[in-house]
Design a protein around this motif. Structure first.
Motif, PDB file in Angstrom:
ATOM      1  N   MET A   1      49.495  37.499  40.016  1.00  0.00           N
ATOM      2  CA  MET A   1      50.178  37.623  41.304  1.00  0.00           C
ATOM      3  C   MET A   1      49.607  38.806  42.085  1.00  0.00           C
ATOM      4  O   MET A   1      49.391  39.885  41.531  1.00  0.00           O
ATOM      5  CB  MET A   1      51.691  37.811  41.082  1.00  0.00           C
ATOM      6  CG  MET A   1      52.498  37.863  42.364  1.00  0.00           C
ATOM      7  SD  MET A   1      54.286  37.683  42.109  1.00  0.00           S
ATOM      8  CE  MET A   1      54.644  39.168  41.183  1.00  0.00           C
ATOM      9  N   ARG A   2      49.363  38.586  43.369  1.00  0.00           N
ATOM     10  CA  ARG A   2      48.883  39.650  44.238  1.00  0.00           C
ATOM     11  C   ARG A   2      50.061  40.357  44.905  1.00  0.00           C
ATOM     12  O   ARG A   2      51.168  39.827  44.945  1.00  0.00           O
ATOM     13  CB  ARG A   2      47.931  39.089  45.296  1.00  0.00           C
ATOM     14  CG  ARG A   2      46.614  38.609  44.702  1.00  0.00           C
ATOM     15  CD  ARG A   2      45.628  38.205  45.762  1.00  0.00           C
ATOM     16  NE  ARG A   2      44.295  38.044  45.193  1.00  0.00           N
ATOM     17  CZ  ARG A   2      43.181  37.919  45.901  1.00  0.00           C
ATOM     18  NH1 ARG A   2      43.233  37.898  47.239  1.00  0.00           N
ATOM     19  NH2 ARG A   2      42.013  37.812  45.304  1.00  0.00           N
ATOM     20  N   ALA A   3      49.789  41.551  45.432  1.00  0.00           N
ATOM     21  CA  ALA A   3      50.860  42.330  46.044  1.00  0.00           C
ATOM     22  C   ALA A   3      50.391  42.973  47.330  1.00  0.00           C
ATOM     23  O   ALA A   3      49.205  43.276  47.514  1.00  0.00           O
ATOM     24  CB  ALA A   3      51.349  43.408  45.080  1.00  0.00           C
ATOM     25  N   ILE A  46      49.888  43.786  37.835  1.00  0.00           N
ATOM     26  CA  ILE A  46      49.416  43.428  39.178  1.00  0.00           C
ATOM     27  C   ILE A  46      48.311  44.402  39.575  1.00  0.00           C
ATOM     28  O   ILE A  46      48.562  45.608  39.704  1.00  0.00           O
ATOM     29  CB  ILE A  46      50.571  43.467  40.193  1.00  0.00           C
ATOM     30  CG1 ILE A  46      51.650  42.450  39.801  1.00  0.00           C
ATOM     31  CG2 ILE A  46      50.062  43.197  41.609  1.00  0.00           C
ATOM     32  CD1 ILE A  46      52.895  42.504  40.665  1.00  0.00           C
ATOM     33  N   GLN A  47      47.117  43.881  39.785  1.00  0.00           N
ATOM     34  CA  GLN A  47      45.982  44.752  40.071  1.00  0.00           C
ATOM     35  C   GLN A  47      45.285  44.437  41.393  1.00  0.00           C
ATOM     36  O   GLN A  47      44.500  45.255  41.869  1.00  0.00           O
ATOM     37  CB  GLN A  47      44.974  44.687  38.919  1.00  0.00           C
ATOM     38  CG  GLN A  47      45.535  45.247  37.617  1.00  0.00           C
ATOM     39  CD  GLN A  47      44.515  45.219  36.504  1.00  0.00           C
ATOM     40  OE1 GLN A  47      43.894  44.196  36.247  1.00  0.00           O
ATOM     41  NE2 GLN A  47      44.323  46.348  35.845  1.00  0.00           N
ATOM     42  N   ASP A  48      45.547  43.284  41.979  1.00  0.00           N
ATOM     43  CA  ASP A  48      44.964  42.940  43.278  1.00  0.00           C
ATOM     44  C   ASP A  48      45.988  43.254  44.357  1.00  0.00           C
ATOM     45  O   ASP A  48      46.997  42.565  44.501  1.00  0.00           O
ATOM     46  CB  ASP A  48      44.569  41.458  43.308  1.00  0.00           C
ATOM     47  CG  ASP A  48      43.398  41.174  42.389  1.00  0.00           C
ATOM     48  OD1 ASP A  48      42.306  41.716  42.647  1.00  0.00           O
ATOM     49  OD2 ASP A  48      43.580  40.440  41.403  1.00  0.00           O
ATOM     50  N   ILE A  49      45.706  44.296  45.132  1.00  0.00           N
ATOM     51  CA  ILE A  49      46.701  44.867  46.037  1.00  0.00           C
ATOM     52  C   ILE A  49      46.083  45.131  47.403  1.00  0.00           C
ATOM     53  O   ILE A  49      44.948  45.604  47.499  1.00  0.00           O
ATOM     54  CB  ILE A  49      47.250  46.189  45.446  1.00  0.00           C
ATOM     55  CG1 ILE A  49      47.853  45.959  44.050  1.00  0.00           C
ATOM     56  CG2 ILE A  49      48.273  46.828  46.382  1.00  0.00           C
ATOM     57  CD1 ILE A  49      48.059  47.236  43.255  1.00  0.00           C
ATOM     58  N   GLY A  65      40.313  54.975  48.187  1.00  0.00           N
ATOM     59  CA  GLY A  65      39.102  54.163  48.127  1.00  0.00           C
ATOM     60  C   GLY A  65      39.396  52.716  47.759  1.00  0.00           C
ATOM     61  O   GLY A  65      40.333  52.108  48.262  1.00  0.00           O
ATOM     62  N   ASP A  66      38.583  52.181  46.849  1.00  0.00           N
ATOM     63  CA  ASP A  66      38.766  50.778  46.453  1.00  0.00           C
ATOM     64  C   ASP A  66      39.722  50.617  45.275  1.00  0.00           C
ATOM     65  O   ASP A  66      39.879  49.518  44.738  1.00  0.00           O
ATOM     66  CB  ASP A  66      37.419  50.127  46.132  1.00  0.00           C
ATOM     67  CG  ASP A  66      36.731  50.758  44.915  1.00  0.00           C
ATOM     68  OD1 ASP A  66      37.291  51.691  44.288  1.00  0.00           O
ATOM     69  OD2 ASP A  66      35.603  50.315  44.597  1.00  0.00           O
ATOM     70  N   LEU A  74      41.780  47.486  45.248  1.00  0.00           N
ATOM     71  CA  LEU A  74      42.551  47.821  46.439  1.00  0.00           C
ATOM     72  C   LEU A  74      41.800  47.469  47.719  1.00  0.00           C
ATOM     73  O   LEU A  74      40.598  47.717  47.841  1.00  0.00           O
ATOM     74  CB  LEU A  74      42.856  49.320  46.414  1.00  0.00           C
ATOM     75  CG  LEU A  74      43.895  49.881  47.368  1.00  0.00           C
ATOM     76  CD1 LEU A  74      45.251  49.229  47.131  1.00  0.00           C
ATOM     77  CD2 LEU A  74      43.998  51.395  47.188  1.00  0.00           C
ATOM     78  N   GLN A  75      42.542  46.872  48.646  1.00  0.00           N
ATOM     79  CA  GLN A  75      42.031  46.635  49.995  1.00  0.00           C
ATOM     80  C   GLN A  75      43.008  47.227  51.001  1.00  0.00           C
ATOM     81  O   GLN A  75      44.189  47.405  50.706  1.00  0.00           O
ATOM     82  CB  GLN A  75      41.862  45.135  50.268  1.00  0.00           C
ATOM     83  CG  GLN A  75      40.799  44.461  49.416  1.00  0.00           C
ATOM     84  CD  GLN A  75      40.575  43.013  49.835  1.00  0.00           C
ATOM     85  OE1 GLN A  75      40.737  42.650  51.005  1.00  0.00           O
ATOM     86  NE2 GLN A  75      40.205  42.184  48.875  1.00  0.00           N
TER      87      GLN A  75
END
Length: 231
Positions: A1-3, A46-49, A65-66, A74-75
Motif C-alpha cells: 500500500m502506498r501513502a 509502507i515504503q512508497d510515500i 531527499g529521496d 520518497l517523492q
C-alpha cells in the motif's frame, strides 16, 4: 500500500514560529516531525510515500531527499499554489491511483496498527475509512456521527449542538484509507477540501464511508500547547 503525507499547510496555528520553519521540520525529541511519520510508516511496511509541500518546501526536500536515508522511497508533490487536502490528493493521483492507499496529516502521532485499519476497511467494503476517536470535547474539531456498525452518518455542523440518540459523536484523527475512485470526485488544479467538500458529499450519497474507532495514543501537534505536550 502506498501513502501520502499532507504537509503543504502554512502551520497557521503555530505562527510566528512557522514563518521561518515549516511545521513538518519542527523538532520532536531532536528529530523533525516528518521523520517520525516516515519511521512510523516504514515500521508498518509502507515504503512508497509521496509528500505534498508548499510552505518553505526547499527546507523539507533538502533534508529528506529521496528517502533513502530514512528507509523509504520518497517523492514530493510541489504545490506552487496551495490546493487544499483534496486538491493536493488530485495532484498526486498518478502516484496513488493503482490500489487502495493511505493518507495522513503530517502533524499527528498515533499508536495504531494500520493492518487492523486496512482489514476493517476491506471487511466493510468501504470506499473511504476515516480513523476516528472519542474526545471529551469533539466540538473543538468538526464532529462526526458514527452509527453502531461504524458507518459515518454525517459531519456535524457547528450549529448542531446535540447528537442523535442512535449515533456516537467522534472526531477525525487525520488518518484515512481511500479507494482510487475518489479521484473522480475531485476537480483538477482547483482548491478543494476533503472534509469540507468531498467527504460530506459521499456520505450524502450514501456511499459506504466508515469510521475505524481508535482507542490508543494520538496527538495533533498543530498548536503550541500540543506541540509541547508531545515532547
Amino acid at each position: 500500500m502506498r501513502a501520502m503525507i499532507l504537509a503543504a499547510g502554512f502551520g497557521t496555528r503555530l505562527k510566528p514560529l512557522t514563518l521561518g520553519l515549516p511545521k513538518p521540520m519542527f523538532p520532536v525529541l531532536n528529530r523533525p516531525l516528518l521523520e517520525h511519520t516516515l519511521n512510523f510508516l516504514s515500521s508498518q511496511g509502507i515504503q512508497d510515500i509521496i509528500v505534498n509541500v508548499h510552505h518553505l518546501p526547499e527546507k523539507i526536500i533538502e533534508y529528506f531527499g529521496d528517502g533513502t536515508n530514512f528507509g523509504v522511497r520518497l517523492q514530493f508533490s510541489i504545490e506552487e499554489e496551495i490546493l487544499g487536502t483534496a486538491g493536493g490528493l488530485k495532484k498526486a493521483q498518478s502516484f496513488l491511483e493503482k490500489e487502495t492507499f493511505l493518507v495522513l496529516n503530517s502533524d499527528v502521532l498515533a499508536d495504531i496498527d494500520l493492518d487492523n485499519v486496512l482489514k476493517f476497511h476491506k471487511e466493510k467494503k468501504s470506499c473511504l475509512t476515516l480513523v476516528v476517536r472519542q474526545d471529551a470535547e469533539p466540538e473543538k474539531y468538526r464532529p462526526i456521527e458514527l452509527n453502531d456498525d461504524g458507518r459515518i452518518t454525517r459531519f456535524v455542523d457547528a450549529s448542531i449542538k446535540h447528537s442523535s440518540t442512535t449515533t456516537q459523536r467522534v472526531m477525525f484523527t487525520g488518518i484515512q484509507i481511500m479507494e482510487p475512485e475518489i479521484f473522480s470526485r475531485i476537480p483538477a488544479n482547483k482548491f478543494c477540501g476533503t472534509t469540507e467538500d468531498v467527504f460530506p458529499a459521499m456520505i450524502e450519497e450514501e456511499l459506504p464511508v466508515y469510521g475505524y474507532l481508535h482507542k490508543n495514543y494520538w496527538i495533533d501537534m498543530g498548536t503550541r500547547e500540543t506541540y509541547i505536550q508531545a515532547q
